[in-house]
Design a protein around this motif. Structure first.
Motif, PDB file in Angstrom:
ATOM      1  N   PRO A   9     -25.929  34.722 -58.313  1.00  0.00           N
ATOM      2  CA  PRO A   9     -26.240  35.293 -56.991  1.00  0.00           C
ATOM      3  C   PRO A   9     -24.965  35.712 -56.258  1.00  0.00           C
ATOM      4  CG  PRO A   9     -27.209  33.097 -57.243  1.00  0.00           C
ATOM      5  CD  PRO A   9     -26.310  33.320 -58.411  1.00  0.00           C
ATOM      6  N   GLU A  10     -25.066  36.784 -55.486  1.00  0.00           N
ATOM      7  CA  GLU A  10     -23.941  37.190 -54.645  1.00  0.00           C
ATOM      8  C   GLU A  10     -23.831  36.223 -53.470  1.00  0.00           C
ATOM      9  OE1 GLU A  10     -23.328  41.964 -55.012  1.00  0.00           O
ATOM     10  OE2 GLU A  10     -24.671  41.245 -53.455  1.00  0.00           O
ATOM     11  N   ILE A  11     -22.614  36.060 -53.005  1.00  0.00           N
ATOM     12  CA  ILE A  11     -22.363  35.206 -51.847  1.00  0.00           C
ATOM     13  C   ILE A  11     -22.028  36.102 -50.670  1.00  0.00           C
ATOM     14  CG2 ILE A  11     -20.874  33.412 -50.867  1.00  0.00           C
ATOM     15  CD1 ILE A  11     -22.738  32.415 -53.111  1.00  0.00           C
ATOM     16  N   ASP A  12     -22.832  36.025 -49.631  1.00  0.00           N
ATOM     17  CA  ASP A  12     -22.616  36.792 -48.413  1.00  0.00           C
ATOM     18  C   ASP A  12     -21.636  36.027 -47.530  1.00  0.00           C
ATOM     19  OD1 ASP A  12     -23.034  37.534 -45.565  1.00  0.00           O
ATOM     20  OD2 ASP A  12     -24.517  38.897 -46.419  1.00  0.00           O
ATOM     21  N   LEU A  13     -20.509  36.630 -47.233  1.00  0.00           N
ATOM     22  CA  LEU A  13     -19.460  35.938 -46.474  1.00  0.00           C
ATOM     23  C   LEU A  13     -19.881  35.626 -45.040  1.00  0.00           C
ATOM     24  CD1 LEU A  13     -16.317  37.835 -47.804  1.00  0.00           C
ATOM     25  CD2 LEU A  13     -17.169  35.588 -48.477  1.00  0.00           C
ATOM     26  N   ALA A  14     -20.691  36.479 -44.441  1.00  0.00           N
ATOM     27  CA  ALA A  14     -21.172  36.206 -43.077  1.00  0.00           C
ATOM     28  C   ALA A  14     -22.098  34.990 -43.075  1.00  0.00           C
ATOM     29  CB  ALA A  14     -21.878  37.426 -42.500  1.00  0.00           C
ATOM     30  N   ASP A  15     -22.955  34.884 -44.092  1.00  0.00           N
ATOM     31  CA  ASP A  15     -23.827  33.711 -44.198  1.00  0.00           C
ATOM     32  C   ASP A  15     -23.017  32.435 -44.416  1.00  0.00           C
ATOM     33  OD1 ASP A  15     -26.067  35.275 -43.840  1.00  0.00           O
ATOM     34  OD2 ASP A  15     -26.599  35.337 -45.979  1.00  0.00           O
ATOM     35  N   LEU A  16     -22.004  32.536 -45.281  1.00  0.00           N
ATOM     36  CA  LEU A  16     -21.138  31.376 -45.521  1.00  0.00           C
ATOM     37  C   LEU A  16     -20.452  30.954 -44.226  1.00  0.00           C
ATOM     38  CD1 LEU A  16     -18.735  30.832 -48.491  1.00  0.00           C
ATOM     39  CD2 LEU A  16     -18.043  30.299 -46.181  1.00  0.00           C
ATOM     40  N   ARG A  17     -19.894  31.920 -43.513  1.00  0.00           N
ATOM     41  CA  ARG A  17     -19.197  31.620 -42.249  1.00  0.00           C
ATOM     42  C   ARG A  17     -20.137  30.913 -41.277  1.00  0.00           C
ATOM     43  NH1 ARG A  17     -14.612  33.464 -39.497  1.00  0.00           N
ATOM     44  NH2 ARG A  17     -14.182  35.107 -40.993  1.00  0.00           N
ATOM     45  N   ASP A  18     -21.363  31.395 -41.183  1.00  0.00           N
ATOM     46  CA  ASP A  18     -22.335  30.805 -40.264  1.00  0.00           C
ATOM     47  C   ASP A  18     -22.773  29.417 -40.725  1.00  0.00           C
ATOM     48  OD1 ASP A  18     -24.140  30.914 -37.990  1.00  0.00           O
ATOM     49  OD2 ASP A  18     -25.741  31.187 -39.455  1.00  0.00           O
ATOM     50  N   ALA A  19     -23.101  29.282 -42.000  1.00  0.00           N
ATOM     51  CA  ALA A  19     -23.606  28.010 -42.521  1.00  0.00           C
ATOM     52  C   ALA A  19     -22.560  26.899 -42.454  1.00  0.00           C
ATOM     53  CB  ALA A  19     -24.075  28.185 -43.966  1.00  0.00           C
ATOM     54  N   MET A  20     -21.310  27.244 -42.682  1.00  0.00           N
ATOM     55  CA  MET A  20     -20.253  26.228 -42.712  1.00  0.00           C
ATOM     56  C   MET A  20     -19.503  26.121 -41.385  1.00  0.00           C
ATOM     57  SD  MET A  20     -20.991  25.106 -45.577  1.00  0.00           S
ATOM     58  CE  MET A  20     -19.789  23.842 -45.867  1.00  0.00           C
ATOM     59  N   ARG A  21     -19.997  26.803 -40.360  1.00  0.00           N
ATOM     60  CA  ARG A  21     -19.431  26.761 -39.009  1.00  0.00           C
ATOM     61  C   ARG A  21     -17.934  27.091 -39.010  1.00  0.00           C
ATOM     62  NH1 ARG A  21     -21.444  21.038 -37.154  1.00  0.00           N
ATOM     63  NH2 ARG A  21     -19.228  20.969 -36.853  1.00  0.00           N
ATOM     64  N   LEU A  22     -17.609  28.216 -39.620  1.00  0.00           N
ATOM     65  CA  LEU A  22     -16.226  28.680 -39.657  1.00  0.00           C
ATOM     66  C   LEU A  22     -16.040  29.698 -38.540  1.00  0.00           C
ATOM     67  CD1 LEU A  22     -15.917  29.188 -43.490  1.00  0.00           C
ATOM     68  CD2 LEU A  22     -14.935  27.324 -42.136  1.00  0.00           C
ATOM     69  N   ASP A  23     -15.131  29.431 -37.646  1.00  0.00           N
ATOM     70  CA  ASP A  23     -14.934  30.342 -36.519  1.00  0.00           C
ATOM     71  C   ASP A  23     -13.929  31.431 -36.863  1.00  0.00           C
ATOM     72  OD1 ASP A  23     -12.423  29.210 -36.311  1.00  0.00           O
ATOM     73  OD2 ASP A  23     -12.882  28.019 -34.537  1.00  0.00           O
ATOM     74  N   GLY A  24     -13.574  32.205 -35.881  1.00  0.00           N
ATOM     75  CA  GLY A  24     -12.665  33.327 -36.066  1.00  0.00           C
ATOM     76  C   GLY A  24     -11.244  32.941 -36.415  1.00  0.00           C
ATOM     77  N   ALA A  25     -10.905  31.652 -36.367  1.00  0.00           N
ATOM     78  CA  ALA A  25      -9.561  31.224 -36.758  1.00  0.00           C
ATOM     79  C   ALA A  25      -9.331  31.452 -38.252  1.00  0.00           C
ATOM     80  CB  ALA A  25      -9.347  29.747 -36.415  1.00  0.00           C
ATOM     81  N   ILE A  26     -10.420  31.460 -39.020  1.00  0.00           N
ATOM     82  CA  ILE A  26     -10.327  31.772 -40.444  1.00  0.00           C
ATOM     83  C   ILE A  26     -10.536  33.270 -40.586  1.00  0.00           C
ATOM     84  CG2 ILE A  26     -11.318  31.382 -42.734  1.00  0.00           C
ATOM     85  CD1 ILE A  26      -9.967  28.898 -41.521  1.00  0.00           C
ATOM     86  N   THR A  27      -9.490  33.963 -40.949  1.00  0.00           N
ATOM     87  CA  THR A  27      -9.562  35.420 -41.044  1.00  0.00           C
ATOM     88  C   THR A  27     -10.468  35.839 -42.203  1.00  0.00           C
ATOM     89  OG1 THR A  27      -7.679  35.576 -42.540  1.00  0.00           O
ATOM     90  CG2 THR A  27      -7.193  35.610 -40.153  1.00  0.00           C
ATOM     91  N   PRO A  28     -10.981  37.062 -42.157  1.00  0.00           N
ATOM     92  CA  PRO A  28     -11.815  37.540 -43.264  1.00  0.00           C
ATOM     93  C   PRO A  28     -11.107  37.486 -44.617  1.00  0.00           C
ATOM     94  CG  PRO A  28     -12.113  38.962 -41.373  1.00  0.00           C
ATOM     95  CD  PRO A  28     -10.993  38.006 -41.027  1.00  0.00           C
ATOM     96  N   ASP A  29      -9.812  37.780 -44.644  1.00  0.00           N
ATOM     97  CA  ASP A  29      -9.073  37.714 -45.908  1.00  0.00           C
ATOM     98  C   ASP A  29      -8.993  36.290 -46.443  1.00  0.00           C
ATOM     99  OD1 ASP A  29      -8.631  40.417 -46.099  1.00  0.00           O
ATOM    100  OD2 ASP A  29      -6.635  40.339 -45.177  1.00  0.00           O
ATOM    101  N   ARG A  30      -8.728  35.329 -45.567  1.00  0.00           N
ATOM    102  CA  ARG A  30      -8.679  33.922 -45.993  1.00  0.00           C
ATOM    103  C   ARG A  30     -10.043  33.473 -46.503  1.00  0.00           C
ATOM    104  NH1 ARG A  30      -5.191  31.171 -41.107  1.00  0.00           N
ATOM    105  NH2 ARG A  30      -3.168  31.897 -41.824  1.00  0.00           N
ATOM    106  N   LEU A  31     -11.085  33.888 -45.792  1.00  0.00           N
ATOM    107  CA  LEU A  31     -12.442  33.534 -46.197  1.00  0.00           C
ATOM    108  C   LEU A  31     -12.759  34.142 -47.557  1.00  0.00           C
ATOM    109  CD1 LEU A  31     -15.136  32.178 -45.525  1.00  0.00           C
ATOM    110  CD2 LEU A  31     -15.797  34.288 -44.341  1.00  0.00           C
ATOM    111  N   LEU A  32     -12.384  35.380 -47.765  1.00  0.00           N
ATOM    112  CA  LEU A  32     -12.625  36.050 -49.038  1.00  0.00           C
ATOM    113  C   LEU A  32     -11.920  35.321 -50.178  1.00  0.00           C
ATOM    114  CD1 LEU A  32     -13.702  38.409 -50.755  1.00  0.00           C
ATOM    115  CD2 LEU A  32     -11.610  39.648 -50.149  1.00  0.00           C
ATOM    116  N   HIS A  33     -10.653  34.997 -50.008  1.00  0.00           N
ATOM    117  CA  HIS A  33      -9.889  34.336 -51.067  1.00  0.00           C
ATOM    118  C   HIS A  33     -10.455  32.944 -51.378  1.00  0.00           C
ATOM    119  CE1 HIS A  33      -6.504  37.249 -51.402  1.00  0.00           C
ATOM    120  NE2 HIS A  33      -6.984  37.594 -50.219  1.00  0.00           N
ATOM    121  N   ALA A  34     -10.792  32.198 -50.344  1.00  0.00           N
ATOM    122  CA  ALA A  34     -11.360  30.859 -50.548  1.00  0.00           C
ATOM    123  C   ALA A  34     -12.710  30.951 -51.257  1.00  0.00           C
ATOM    124  CB  ALA A  34     -11.513  30.138 -49.213  1.00  0.00           C
ATOM    125  N   THR A  35     -13.503  31.959 -50.917  1.00  0.00           N
ATOM    126  CA  THR A  35     -14.819  32.122 -51.529  1.00  0.00           C
ATOM    127  C   THR A  35     -14.704  32.578 -52.970  1.00  0.00           C
ATOM    128  OG1 THR A  35     -15.725  32.663 -49.353  1.00  0.00           O
ATOM    129  CG2 THR A  35     -17.084  33.190 -51.260  1.00  0.00           C
TER     130      THR A  35
END
Length: 165
Positions: free
Chosen positions: A32-58
């Motif tokens: 399954p594909e992982i939607d980064l917006a869903d991950l951000r919401d589900a794991m309560r990640l705020d804007g301090a985690i940049t989209p690039d950091r979120l992408l690399h971690a995912t």
């Protein structure tokens, strides 16, 4: 008399009604594909985690999860299942529990990675205390445990291994 209130800076997050396209992480048609917006919401990640950091971690979380499931997945593919969704399993809210557990494993791996890698980042500008670091380490371990549980549940093996020494 005057009052100066020092509050931590506000961190802008994208409101749900205006979702910025963060993208998806794909590992081929079987997973399954992982939607980064869903991950951000589900794991309560705020804007301090940049989209690039979120992408690399995912991306790393997806790779780690798939690595742990590689043999199991290969067997299911040989049995003729075209995707994880196609593997017979209980459905909860009309979605395969295997897909839900895969997503949980990825989300938890990603959050643990972010907690460990960016534990020195402090949006308030204050120095971190030792107990705050310990709390973050504990949180990271709890997320890793949850990811391990999700993977083991997919594999159909016990969550606990005990050896006598």
């Amino acid at each position: 008399m005057s009052l100066i209130a020092a509050a931590p800076p506000l961190v802008r997050t994208t409101p749900p009604e205006d979702p910025a396209p963060l993208g998806r992480v794909s590992a081929g048609v079987w997973w399954p594909e992982i939607d980064l917006a869903d991950l951000r919401d589900a794991m309560r990640l705020d804007g301090a985690i940049t989209p690039d950091r979120l992408l690399h971690a995912t991306q790393e979380a997806v790779a780690a999860t798939i690595s742990q499931l590689a043999t199991w997945a290969s067997t299911r593919e040989q049995q003729g299942h075209a995707s994880l969704e196609d593997v017979p399993a209980l459905k909860v809210d009309n979605e395969s529990i295997l897909v839900q557990r895969f997503r949980r494993a990825v989300y938890c791996h990603a959050k643990a990675n972010l907690l460990e890698r960016y534990s020195d980042y402090d949006t308030t500008g204050r120095a971190r205390r030792k107990d705050q670091e310990d709390t973050r380490d504990d949180q990271a371990e709890q997320h890793r445990r949850d990811a391990t549980f999700a993977v083991r549940d997919i594999l159909g093996v016990s969550r606990l291994t005990v050896e006598l020494i």
